[in-house]
Design an enzyme around this catalytic site. Structure first.
Site, PDB file in Angstrom:
ATOM      1  N   GLU A  57     107.626 -32.491 100.739  1.00 51.04           N
ATOM      2  CA  GLU A  57     109.008 -32.411 101.225  1.00 51.04           C
ATOM      3  C   GLU A  57     109.963 -33.192 100.327  1.00 51.04           C
ATOM      4  OE1 GLU A  57     110.443 -30.542 103.353  1.00 51.04           O
ATOM      5  OE2 GLU A  57     108.659 -29.633 104.189  1.00 51.04           O
ATOM      6  N   TYR A 140     116.264 -34.640 108.092  1.00 51.40           N
ATOM      7  CA  TYR A 140     115.526 -33.392 107.834  1.00 51.40           C
ATOM      8  C   TYR A 140     114.054 -33.665 107.522  1.00 51.40           C
ATOM      9  CZ  TYR A 140     113.325 -29.623 105.436  1.00 51.40           C
ATOM     10  OH  TYR A 140     112.399 -28.690 105.081  1.00 51.40           O
ATOM     11  N   ASP A 158     116.537 -26.746 106.908  1.00 56.06           N
ATOM     12  CA  ASP A 158     116.915 -26.799 105.485  1.00 56.06           C
ATOM     13  C   ASP A 158     117.823 -25.607 105.170  1.00 56.06           C
ATOM     14  OD1 ASP A 158     115.277 -24.620 105.492  1.00 56.06           O
ATOM     15  OD2 ASP A 158     113.892 -25.354 103.953  1.00 56.06           O
ATOM     16  N   CYS A 217     114.688 -13.112 104.290  1.00 52.03           N
ATOM     17  CA  CYS A 217     116.116 -13.311 104.576  1.00 52.03           C
ATOM     18  C   CYS A 217     116.735 -14.062 103.400  1.00 52.03           C
ATOM     19  CB  CYS A 217     116.282 -14.091 105.876  1.00 52.03           C
ATOM     20  SG  CYS A 217     117.966 -13.997 106.525  1.00 52.03           S
ATOM     21  N   CYS A 224     115.781  -6.764 105.566  1.00 49.65           N
ATOM     22  CA  CYS A 224     115.799  -6.771 107.037  1.00 49.65           C
ATOM     23  C   CYS A 224     114.756  -5.832 107.640  1.00 49.65           C
ATOM     24  CB  CYS A 224     117.188  -6.406 107.540  1.00 49.65           C
ATOM     25  SG  CYS A 224     118.436  -7.583 107.014  1.00 49.65           S
ATOM     26  N   CYS A 227     111.728  -7.745 108.496  1.00 51.75           N
ATOM     27  CA  CYS A 227     111.919  -9.002 109.243  1.00 51.75           C
ATOM     28  C   CYS A 227     111.423  -8.861 110.682  1.00 51.75           C
ATOM     29  CB  CYS A 227     113.405  -9.362 109.219  1.00 51.75           C
ATOM     30  SG  CYS A 227     113.780 -10.807 110.231  1.00 51.75           S
ATOM     31  N   CYS A 233     118.925  -9.281 115.677  1.00 53.23           N
ATOM     32  CA  CYS A 233     119.715 -10.059 114.714  1.00 53.23           C
ATOM     33  C   CYS A 233     121.162  -9.571 114.759  1.00 53.23           C
ATOM     34  CB  CYS A 233     119.133  -9.885 113.313  1.00 53.23           C
ATOM     35  SG  CYS A 233     120.151 -10.670 112.054  1.00 53.23           S
TER      36      CYS A 233
HETATM   37  S1  SF4 Z   1     117.283  -9.124 110.291  1.00 59.71           S
HETATM   38 FE1  SF4 Z   1     118.628 -10.904 110.294  1.00 59.71          FE
HETATM   39  S2  SF4 Z   1     117.264 -12.654 110.180  1.00 59.71           S
HETATM   40 FE2  SF4 Z   1     116.084 -10.852 109.589  1.00 59.71          FE
HETATM   41  S3  SF4 Z   1     116.233 -10.719 107.338  1.00 59.71           S
HETATM   42 FE3  SF4 Z   1     117.895  -9.497 108.189  1.00 59.71          FE
HETATM   43  S4  SF4 Z   1     119.635 -10.876 108.304  1.00 59.71           S
HETATM   44 FE4  SF4 Z   1     117.819 -12.159 108.073  1.00 59.71          FE
END
Ligand code: SF4
Length: 375
Positions: A57, A140, A158, A217, A224, A227, A233
């Site tokens: 870290e 952090y 972060d 992301c 996305c 994701c 989202c």
């Molecule tokens: S869906 Fe939202 S959280 Fe997922 S990669 Fe896309 S912008 Fe990022």
């Protein structure tokens, strides 16, 4: 306006009101399938070593995973635990750190290892508060170690996590003011083991978000479709993901200018050690003028070290440019050769060029020396 003609007032929804059910589990399921293999990360199900978590870290602050990897391995081979690092000299640690930049981290790293060894019997405290009492461990890093190494239910936030969370909830407030809200929202993503209850997977949740931020992301063109949180989202639904996190306009420091003096005596180079406190504290450098905004070459040149027998300074073509966190720097490089036995001015010393790699040279000085010694 509704179909019946009545005005419908929409209730303003705070990001904190949004239903977060399911997100922590989706995130952990994704992490269990796609977690990155990193030198400081234990295998799935294994307990993380606080020393490795802390070391990584600190190194990862302002430095990427690729650069940190070899340094982490090198440190671990040389100092396998915090006790060993606590016994090392600061000089040795600085030398091993050379090239990673932001040298105050190395000094704090050493001070922290000394404190853990001296005041905590060689074991890191296992709470955020206890960790924050150590040199170089801010909120952090304390949260990261507490969550990853000790399973405490806390979320370290972060830059990667800030980005994911601000997009997920479409946080309109700009950074840095948005940080407390982002912290609160990030905490809603902490998961537990499948059995639930008190068993925390806080460390995995944090690392899942870090991985998601660095691999999916991403700042530009987030993937996305891959994701695990894409069904919920907010910014994705609006199509403005890349505009998050919102940022206040940046203030950059003014360009500073100066001169660096590369003086050789046969196979040796004239160097000095920077003061312990301040920028590049305790690092090795060739003599330089002061670094000032709007300084002209002539004024910088007059600050050359006083050495006997220099008939003339040779000015190298071009400048060495370097960007520090708060300001960019341009150095004009002057070179000179002096006779054998020429004494180094007070506070300076001659070092063999062949052993320069053992000196704690910051990157800017590596560039200066390479430029000055190039023919
Ligand atoms: S869906 Fe939202 S959280 Fe997922 S990669 Fe896309 S912008 Fe990022």
């Amino acid at each position: 306006m509704s179909l019946s003609g009545a005005v419908v007032r929409r209730k303003k929804v705070s990001p904190l009101d949004r239903d977060a059910t399911g997100r922590p589990t989706l995130l952990l399921d994704w992490y269990d399938r796609h977690r990155r293999r990193l030198p400081w990360r234990p295998l799935a199900g294994e307990r993380a070593d606080p020393y490795r978590v802390w070391l990584s870290e600190i190194m990862l602050q302002q430095t990427g995973v690729k650069t940190v990897g070899p340094y982490f391995e090198k440190f671990l081979a040389r100092w396998p635990d915090v006790e060993a690092l606590g016994r090392a000299s600061l000089d040795e640690v600085l030398r091993m750190w050379a090239g990673l930049g932001y040298y105050s981290r190395a000094r704090n790293l050493h001070a922290c290892a000394v404190a853990v060894r001296r005041d905590h019997g060689g074991a890191f405290p296992d709470t955020e508060l206890g960790l924050q009492s150590l040199p170089g461990i801010g909120p952090y890093t304390a949260a990261a170690i507490a969550a990853i190494a000790f399973g405490r239910r806390t979320m370290p936030v972060d830059g990667n996590i800030e980005r994911v969370v601000s997009r997920l909830f479409a946080v309109e407030e700009p950074l840095p003011q948005a940080r407390p809200l982002i912290q609160q929202l990030a905490t809603t993503l902490l998961g537990t083991t499948r059995a639930g209850g008190a068993n925390s997977r806080a460390g995995d949740s944090a690392q899942a978000l870090m991985d998601l931020g660095s691999s999916i992301c991403t700042p530009k063109k987030p993937a996305c479709a891959l994701c695990p949180l894409n069904g919920d989202c907010v910014s994705r639904a609006r199509g403005d993901q890349e505009s998050f996190p919102r940022k206040a306009p940046k203030k950059t420091g003014a360009l500073r200018r100066g001169a660096a003096f590369v003086v050789t005596r046969g196979d040796e180079l004239l160097v000095r050690t920077r003061p312990e406190k301040g920028l590049l504290g305790g690092m090795t450098e060739v003599p330089t003028s002061r670094w000032l905004a709007a300084q002209d070459d002539k004024a910088a040149r007059t600050q050359a070290p006083a050495l006997k027998g220099i008939a003339r300074w040779h000015r190298k073509a071009g400048v060495v440019a370097h960007v520090f966190t708060h300001f960019p720097l341009e150095l004009v490089v002057y070179t000179a050769n002096v006779a054998a036995r020429t004494r180094a001015p007070d506070g300076m010393r001659w070092v063999p060029i062949s052993t320069l790699r053992d000196e704690a040279l910051p990157n800017v000085m590596r560039k200066v020396i390479a430029h000055g010694l190039a023919f």
